[in-house]
Design an enzyme around this catalytic site. Structure first.
Site, PDB file in Angstrom:
ATOM      1  N   SER A  75       0.797  -1.237   0.000  1.00  0.00           N
ATOM      2  CA  SER A  75       0.000   0.000   0.000  1.00  0.00           C
ATOM      3  C   SER A  75       0.825   1.279   0.000  1.00  0.00           C
ATOM      4  O   SER A  75       0.259   2.369  -0.170  1.00  0.00           O
ATOM      5  CB  SER A  75      -0.960   0.013   1.183  1.00  0.00           C
ATOM      6  OG  SER A  75      -2.031  -0.856   0.926  1.00  0.00           O
ATOM      7  N   TYR A 200      -3.629  -2.485 -10.229  1.00  0.00           N
ATOM      8  CA  TYR A 200      -3.494  -2.297  -8.774  1.00  0.00           C
ATOM      9  C   TYR A 200      -2.615  -3.392  -8.155  1.00  0.00           C
ATOM     10  O   TYR A 200      -1.691  -3.094  -7.382  1.00  0.00           O
ATOM     11  CB  TYR A 200      -4.886  -2.271  -8.120  1.00  0.00           C
ATOM     12  CG  TYR A 200      -4.826  -2.309  -6.627  1.00  0.00           C
ATOM     13  CD1 TYR A 200      -4.355  -1.212  -5.897  1.00  0.00           C
ATOM     14  CD2 TYR A 200      -5.191  -3.446  -5.907  1.00  0.00           C
ATOM     15  CE1 TYR A 200      -4.259  -1.256  -4.513  1.00  0.00           C
ATOM     16  CE2 TYR A 200      -5.109  -3.504  -4.532  1.00  0.00           C
ATOM     17  CZ  TYR A 200      -4.640  -2.404  -3.838  1.00  0.00           C
ATOM     18  OH  TYR A 200      -4.537  -2.455  -2.460  1.00  0.00           O
ATOM     19  N   TYR A 252      -5.156   4.628   7.694  1.00  0.00           N
ATOM     20  CA  TYR A 252      -6.508   4.031   7.770  1.00  0.00           C
ATOM     21  C   TYR A 252      -7.204   4.345   9.105  1.00  0.00           C
ATOM     22  O   TYR A 252      -7.314   5.500   9.474  1.00  0.00           O
ATOM     23  CB  TYR A 252      -6.436   2.506   7.560  1.00  0.00           C
ATOM     24  CG  TYR A 252      -5.552   2.052   6.448  1.00  0.00           C
ATOM     25  CD1 TYR A 252      -5.817   2.415   5.128  1.00  0.00           C
ATOM     26  CD2 TYR A 252      -4.440   1.251   6.686  1.00  0.00           C
ATOM     27  CE1 TYR A 252      -5.015   1.972   4.091  1.00  0.00           C
ATOM     28  CE2 TYR A 252      -3.629   0.803   5.658  1.00  0.00           C
ATOM     29  CZ  TYR A 252      -3.925   1.170   4.367  1.00  0.00           C
ATOM     30  OH  TYR A 252      -3.126   0.742   3.351  1.00  0.00           O
ATOM     31  N   VAL A 270       1.311  -3.667   3.780  1.00  0.00           N
ATOM     32  CA  VAL A 270       1.336  -4.988   4.424  1.00  0.00           C
ATOM     33  C   VAL A 270       2.601  -5.787   4.100  1.00  0.00           C
ATOM     34  O   VAL A 270       2.791  -6.873   4.639  1.00  0.00           O
ATOM     35  CB  VAL A 270       0.092  -5.851   4.093  1.00  0.00           C
ATOM     36  CG1 VAL A 270      -1.152  -5.301   4.759  1.00  0.00           C
ATOM     37  CG2 VAL A 270      -0.093  -6.019   2.609  1.00  0.00           C
TER      38      VAL A 270
HETATM   39  N1  GLN Z   1      -2.065  -5.491  -1.985  1.00  0.00           N
HETATM   40  C1  GLN Z   1      -2.629  -5.326  -0.667  1.00  0.00           C
HETATM   41  C2  GLN Z   1      -4.122  -5.485  -0.699  1.00  0.00           C
HETATM   42  O1  GLN Z   1      -4.767  -4.958  -1.536  1.00  0.00           O
HETATM   43  C3  GLN Z   1      -2.236  -3.991  -0.116  1.00  0.00           C
HETATM   44  C4  GLN Z   1      -2.814  -3.720   1.248  1.00  0.00           C
HETATM   45  C5  GLN Z   1      -1.918  -2.949   2.176  1.00  0.00           C
HETATM   46  O2  GLN Z   1      -0.712  -2.876   2.048  1.00  0.00           O
HETATM   47  N2  GLN Z   1      -2.540  -2.410   3.201  1.00  0.00           N
HETATM   48  O3  GLN Z   1      -4.699  -6.137   0.125  1.00  0.00           O
END
Ligand code: GLN
Length: 282
Positions: A75, A200, A252, A270
């Site tokens: 993310s 994405y 978030y 993540v």
């Molecule tokens: N690729 C991850 C997802 O869409 C990214 C989420 C994240 O890093 N918070 O779930």
């Protein structure tokens, strides 16, 4: 005056390096939390990997730990993709597809703003998928390449996608698929839903190391120019919007707590990375 003399005194780099080393030692043995496993490939990460990197707008770099170890940006790609969408389409059009309000919810929440049917902001998955839909190109691979090229310029070296992570998320990303189809239902994204998701997922699968992320952050801080290569990477005019949304939404459902405790525009991922920007400084 003494205070003026203090503020204009040259920065002693060794003192900054000492602080980075101190912080590294202080936190290197923290083993709270767990690696993400909902994207199976991310479950292979070694939770002991740890590095800190601080890059200044005048090209100094301070570092500690496994600085070259690569991991996926996840993310942390979202502010950069938002920047690219603002540059390509302008504020007004982008705002038709995504809002700028904190959602107060988790990154993967399946919800849209009930009044506007837009995603709340570009830092949550829904908003980031809407942004991916705006910056994708007719040829899916060209859209991904444009993103990789821009990130490479920001990092100051050629970056690449981790195909195993991309495949892993493509196979398991049904929650993001659900979010995308919900947005398609409301006309927030176009009919090329799979292409938007692929853009994405690929953005999230970009391989970076801690030094790369620090250089990308410093490029934002340095009015859009990479402080070491000098290359102009981002349009200065829109960076302020990106930093604002990072500040209010980058963490978030912890965005308020982060702003209160730390007070910097920041973005987490993540893959285990997190970066912050001290505008015009580092
Ligand atoms: N690729 C991850 C997802 O869409 C990214 C989420 C994240 O890093 N918070 O779930």
């Amino acid at each position: 005056m003494a205070t003026e003399a203090a503020s204009t005194a040259p920065v002693d780099g060794s003192q900054i390096q000492d602080i980075v080393d101190e912080i590294y030692e202080k936190y290197r043995n923290v083993d709270d939390g767990a690696v993400a496993t909902y994207i199976p490939e991310l479950g292979k990460a070694d939770p002991k990997d740890f590095a800190i990197c601080l890059a200044t707008v005048d090209g100094h770099v301070f570092k500690a730990g496994d600085i070259d170890k690569e991991f996926t940006i996840q993310s942390m790609c979202k502010p950069f993709a938002f920047q690219m969408a603002l540059e390509q389409w302008g504020r007004e059009k982008v705002l038709k597809h995504v809002g700028v309000e904190p959602s107060g919810d988790a990154f993967n929440s399946i919800e849209l703003d009930p009044k506007s049917t837009r995603p709340f902001n570009p830092m949550i998955n829904a908003g980031a998928i809407a942004i991916a839909s705006l910056i994708k190109k007719d040829s899916v691979e060209a859209g991904i390449q444009a993103f990789v090229d821009r990130m490479s310029d920001a990092a100051g070296r050629q970056l690449r996608i981790d195909q195993d992570v991309l495949n892993s998320e493509t196979l398991t990303g049904n929650r993001n698929r659900a979010i995308a189809y919900l947005m398609r239902n409301f006309g927030i994204i176009d009919e090329h839903v799979n292409e938007s998701l692929h853009q994405y997922f690929a953005q999230c699968s970009l391989l970076v190391n801690t030094h790369d992320v620090a250089m990308m952050a410093a490029t934002f801080a340095n009015m859009g120019a990479n402080p070491i290569t000098g290359k102009r990477v981002f349009d200065f005019q829109v960076i302020k919007y990106v930093l604002t949304v990072m500040f209010t939404c980058g963490l978030y459902d912890y965005a308020g707590g982060w702003a209160y405790e730390v007070g910097l525009p920041a973005k987490s991922g993540v893959g285990g990375g997190i970066f912050g920007v001290v505008n015009r400084q580092l």
